[in-house]
Design a protein around this motif. Sequence first.
Motif, mmCIF file in Angstrom:
data_model
loop_
_atom_site.group_PDB
_atom_site.id
_atom_site.type_symbol
_atom_site.label_atom_id
_atom_site.label_comp_id
_atom_site.label_asym_id
_atom_site.label_seq_id
_atom_site.Cartn_x
_atom_site.Cartn_y
_atom_site.Cartn_z
ATOM 1 N N ASP A 112 22.414 81.156 -4.595
ATOM 2 C CA ASP A 112 22.224 82.201 -3.585
ATOM 3 C C ASP A 112 20.894 82.070 -2.851
ATOM 4 O OD1 ASP A 112 24.661 83.441 -3.938
ATOM 5 O OD2 ASP A 112 23.916 84.863 -5.439
ATOM 6 N N CYS A 155 25.487 88.504 -12.286
ATOM 7 C CA CYS A 155 25.676 87.192 -11.671
ATOM 8 C C CYS A 155 25.098 86.133 -12.601
ATOM 9 C CB CYS A 155 24.952 87.174 -10.327
ATOM 10 S SG CYS A 155 25.264 85.695 -9.363
ATOM 11 N N GLU A 189 22.765 82.596 -9.088
ATOM 12 C CA GLU A 189 21.507 83.106 -8.531
ATOM 13 C C GLU A 189 20.732 81.992 -7.845
ATOM 14 O OE1 GLU A 189 19.440 85.021 -11.694
ATOM 15 O OE2 GLU A 189 20.841 86.712 -11.805
#
Length: 205
Positions: free
Chosen positions: A18, A10, A15
């Motif tokens: 998220d 990712c 990140e």
Amino acid sequence: MFWKLTQLSCSPVEEVLDKENFTLEELLDEEEIIQECKALNSRLINFLRDRAQVEQLLRYIVEEPSEDADSKWKFKFPFIACEIFTCEIDVILKTLVDDEELMDLLFSFLEPNRPHCALLAGYFSKVVVCLMLRKTIPLMNYVQTHHDVFRQMVDLIGITSIMEVLVRLVGADIYPNTKDVMQWLADSNLLEMIVDKLSPSVSPK
């Protein structure tokens, strides 16, 4: 034949996105943010198009950081903020031009009672030129109804990047209604203002 399956990693920007609670600064600190903007990462763009984020991006460009601010606030974040605007992402630019308070914030950089460092002047100029090219009509509507913009630019004509914006603003070839714009420019006394600023002893004629 055997296929080796590898898990795609990712991106650092994803990140950050998220996380349950993340900040604009966390995103601006990621090296891949401009690449992700250019790739039209929908999650990233939906976050950046929000009015609060556009306002903060503008503040990095038009407001001088405090003396004790770290280097990211002084150099990295203003640079990245400018790059985000000049990626020419329509929804981000639309948030800006559709909100008069945000436009006021952008052009507050020209106010005479504030510092005008060359670095931020360059970022300000790039954003204005971007709007000139991508949001021509809303930008010109704003300038036409805010008469101080030309005068303040003329006062700062000694700053190269501001002078370049002024030159492009009077370049009528970029405007959809050239005759109307030329008439408005003639009525604005812009040339007289420039002559008075550059050489007060020379008559406007």
